[in-house]
Motif scaffolding. Sequence first.
Motif, PDB file in Angstrom:
ATOM      1  N   LYS A  21       2.403 -12.654 -55.286  1.00  0.00           N
ATOM      2  CA  LYS A  21       3.718 -12.085 -54.968  1.00  0.00           C
ATOM      3  C   LYS A  21       3.922 -10.761 -55.707  1.00  0.00           C
ATOM      4  O   LYS A  21       4.462  -9.794 -55.136  1.00  0.00           O
ATOM      5  N   LYS A  22       3.484 -10.706 -56.945  1.00  0.00           N
ATOM      6  CA  LYS A  22       3.615  -9.482 -57.741  1.00  0.00           C
ATOM      7  C   LYS A  22       2.826  -8.349 -57.115  1.00  0.00           C
ATOM      8  O   LYS A  22       3.313  -7.213 -57.005  1.00  0.00           O
ATOM      9  N   GLU A  23       1.606  -8.651 -56.700  1.00  0.00           N
ATOM     10  CA  GLU A  23       0.770  -7.612 -56.074  1.00  0.00           C
ATOM     11  C   GLU A  23       1.356  -7.178 -54.737  1.00  0.00           C
ATOM     12  O   GLU A  23       1.322  -5.991 -54.386  1.00  0.00           O
ATOM     13  N   ARG A  24       1.911  -8.120 -53.987  1.00  0.00           N
ATOM     14  CA  ARG A  24       2.529  -7.775 -52.704  1.00  0.00           C
ATOM     15  C   ARG A  24       3.735  -6.850 -52.909  1.00  0.00           C
ATOM     16  O   ARG A  24       3.902  -5.863 -52.181  1.00  0.00           O
ATOM     17  N   THR A  25       4.550  -7.133 -53.916  1.00  0.00           N
ATOM     18  CA  THR A  25       5.703  -6.283 -54.214  1.00  0.00           C
ATOM     19  C   THR A  25       5.249  -4.888 -54.629  1.00  0.00           C
ATOM     20  O   THR A  25       5.825  -3.879 -54.201  1.00  0.00           O
ATOM     21  N   ARG A  26       4.208  -4.821 -55.438  1.00  0.00           N
ATOM     22  CA  ARG A  26       3.675  -3.525 -55.874  1.00  0.00           C
ATOM     23  C   ARG A  26       3.226  -2.698 -54.673  1.00  0.00           C
ATOM     24  O   ARG A  26       3.504  -1.505 -54.581  1.00  0.00           O
ATOM     25  N   ARG A  27       2.529  -3.351 -53.752  1.00  0.00           N
ATOM     26  CA  ARG A  27       2.056  -2.644 -52.565  1.00  0.00           C
ATOM     27  C   ARG A  27       3.221  -2.189 -51.686  1.00  0.00           C
ATOM     28  O   ARG A  27       3.157  -1.109 -51.083  1.00  0.00           O
ATOM     29  N   GLU A  28       4.271  -2.983 -51.596  1.00  0.00           N
ATOM     30  CA  GLU A  28       5.425  -2.606 -50.783  1.00  0.00           C
ATOM     31  C   GLU A  28       6.145  -1.399 -51.381  1.00  0.00           C
ATOM     32  O   GLU A  28       6.589  -0.506 -50.651  1.00  0.00           O
ATOM     33  N   ILE A  29       6.269  -1.382 -52.696  1.00  0.00           N
ATOM     34  CA  ILE A  29       6.880  -0.226 -53.357  1.00  0.00           C
ATOM     35  C   ILE A  29       6.038   1.023 -53.113  1.00  0.00           C
ATOM     36  O   ILE A  29       6.552   2.095 -52.782  1.00  0.00           O
ATOM     37  N   PHE A  30       4.735   0.868 -53.269  1.00  0.00           N
ATOM     38  CA  PHE A  30       3.811   1.988 -53.081  1.00  0.00           C
ATOM     39  C   PHE A  30       3.879   2.525 -51.656  1.00  0.00           C
ATOM     40  O   PHE A  30       3.979   3.747 -51.431  1.00  0.00           O
ATOM     41  N   ALA A  31       3.854   1.637 -50.677  1.00  0.00           N
ATOM     42  CA  ALA A  31       3.891   2.058 -49.271  1.00  0.00           C
ATOM     43  C   ALA A  31       5.207   2.765 -48.945  1.00  0.00           C
ATOM     44  O   ALA A  31       5.218   3.799 -48.257  1.00  0.00           O
ATOM     45  N   ALA A  32       6.317   2.221 -49.437  1.00  0.00           N
ATOM     46  CA  ALA A  32       7.621   2.844 -49.193  1.00  0.00           C
ATOM     47  C   ALA A  32       7.682   4.232 -49.817  1.00  0.00           C
ATOM     48  O   ALA A  32       8.202   5.182 -49.207  1.00  0.00           O
ATOM     49  N   ALA A  33       7.152   4.360 -51.022  1.00  0.00           N
ATOM     50  CA  ALA A  33       7.165   5.650 -51.708  1.00  0.00           C
ATOM     51  C   ALA A  33       6.336   6.688 -50.959  1.00  0.00           C
ATOM     52  O   ALA A  33       6.773   7.834 -50.776  1.00  0.00           O
ATOM     53  N   LEU A  34       5.159   6.313 -50.500  1.00  0.00           N
ATOM     54  CA  LEU A  34       4.308   7.268 -49.792  1.00  0.00           C
ATOM     55  C   LEU A  34       4.966   7.743 -48.502  1.00  0.00           C
ATOM     56  O   LEU A  34       4.879   8.924 -48.151  1.00  0.00           O
ATOM     57  N   ASP A  35       5.616   6.835 -47.785  1.00  0.00           N
ATOM     58  CA  ASP A  35       6.314   7.235 -46.556  1.00  0.00           C
ATOM     59  C   ASP A  35       7.414   8.244 -46.874  1.00  0.00           C
ATOM     60  O   ASP A  35       7.597   9.238 -46.148  1.00  0.00           O
ATOM     61  N   ASP A  49      15.834   6.083 -54.218  1.00  0.00           N
ATOM     62  CA  ASP A  49      15.442   6.141 -52.804  1.00  0.00           C
ATOM     63  C   ASP A  49      14.301   5.161 -52.529  1.00  0.00           C
ATOM     64  O   ASP A  49      14.296   4.451 -51.512  1.00  0.00           O
ATOM     65  N   ILE A  50      13.343   5.150 -53.420  1.00  0.00           N
ATOM     66  CA  ILE A  50      12.175   4.264 -53.248  1.00  0.00           C
ATOM     67  C   ILE A  50      12.605   2.805 -53.320  1.00  0.00           C
ATOM     68  O   ILE A  50      12.166   1.970 -52.507  1.00  0.00           O
ATOM     69  N   CYS A  51      13.464   2.493 -54.266  1.00  0.00           N
ATOM     70  CA  CYS A  51      13.935   1.108 -54.417  1.00  0.00           C
ATOM     71  C   CYS A  51      14.678   0.649 -53.169  1.00  0.00           C
ATOM     72  O   CYS A  51      14.506  -0.491 -52.708  1.00  0.00           O
ATOM     73  N   THR A  52      15.507   1.534 -52.614  1.00  0.00           N
ATOM     74  CA  THR A  52      16.232   1.188 -51.392  1.00  0.00           C
ATOM     75  C   THR A  52      15.278   0.942 -50.241  1.00  0.00           C
ATOM     76  O   THR A  52      15.407  -0.047 -49.498  1.00  0.00           O
ATOM     77  N   ALA A  53      14.296   1.827 -50.083  1.00  0.00           N
ATOM     78  CA  ALA A  53      13.340   1.695 -48.979  1.00  0.00           C
ATOM     79  C   ALA A  53      12.493   0.437 -49.116  1.00  0.00           C
ATOM     80  O   ALA A  53      12.144  -0.206 -48.114  1.00  0.00           O
ATOM     81  N   ALA A  54      12.146   0.085 -50.350  1.00  0.00           N
ATOM     82  CA  ALA A  54      11.304  -1.104 -50.587  1.00  0.00           C
ATOM     83  C   ALA A  54      12.128  -2.369 -50.765  1.00  0.00           C
ATOM     84  O   ALA A  54      11.559  -3.461 -50.876  1.00  0.00           O
ATOM     85  N   ASP A  55      13.454  -2.212 -50.821  1.00  0.00           N
ATOM     86  CA  ASP A  55      14.371  -3.342 -51.006  1.00  0.00           C
ATOM     87  C   ASP A  55      14.076  -4.080 -52.307  1.00  0.00           C
ATOM     88  O   ASP A  55      13.925  -5.307 -52.342  1.00  0.00           O
ATOM     89  N   VAL A  56      13.996  -3.304 -53.403  1.00  0.00           N
ATOM     90  CA  VAL A  56      13.798  -3.886 -54.727  1.00  0.00           C
ATOM     91  C   VAL A  56      14.793  -3.250 -55.692  1.00  0.00           C
ATOM     92  O   VAL A  56      15.327  -2.169 -55.450  1.00  0.00           O
ATOM     93  N   ALA A  57      15.045  -3.914 -56.802  1.00  0.00           N
ATOM     94  CA  ALA A  57      15.916  -3.382 -57.839  1.00  0.00           C
ATOM     95  C   ALA A  57      15.152  -2.378 -58.704  1.00  0.00           C
ATOM     96  O   ALA A  57      13.915  -2.383 -58.746  1.00  0.00           O
TER      97      ALA A  57
END
Length: 222
Positions: A21-35, A49-57
């Motif tokens: 789950k931790k690795e999946r969250t990391r990848r989601e943050i990374f993907a959102a940031a690159l976009d 902006d990145i947190c909003t796009a990745a839906d994380v705090a």
Amino acid sequence: MPPSRDALRSPEPVPSRRERKKERTRREIFAAALDLFAARGFDAVTIDDICTAADVARGTFFLHFPGKTALLAEYGRHMTQELAGMLDEHTGSAIAALRAAFRMLGQRAVERPEVVQLVVREVMSHPQALEQHGEQTRDFTELLAGVVRRGQRDGQLRSAADPLLAAAIAVSAYLAVVHEWARRPGDLDLEAILEDTVDLVLNGIARPPAVVRGGARKKGTR
């Protein structure tokens, strides 16, 4: 009959559910940031902006990345992991493995050119990103040095060559080509140039001396 490489390899530990789950969250943050970086540019994007796009705090973001520039080095981490997996499974010669490594890196860059161009541009202009990118470059160099050592053991590559130096030359050539490609988007065929780059690294640019019967060099040949 000696045991196979697979038989000698220690079994990989199975990641726990929490680790996955931790690795999946990391990848989601990374993907959102690159976009976001590709759409707006690195400096225009905030961590919020990145947190909003990745839906994380924000706290979750900082659990994975110390800051925004760390996201640029993450691309290198992903590529290093993929390259390590490919080389580990490669069963051909060391020279074929080097060609496959450059081919894979070129293909990934062509698949997402805006991301690679962004990473190259920002890494060159942000000292902190350059330092973090340097860690990935060292890992990349170590991987290729392992391939060089295998080629030396098999007699394909010169045993006198220092593996780390040879690998560093190959990595430097790759980075120089990608930097030029990122600077001139649309003008260069990256995959074709990387094929030529491998040839230059392996064979150099000097012409082999012409010989005549008896093994003597032909007079006037350069």
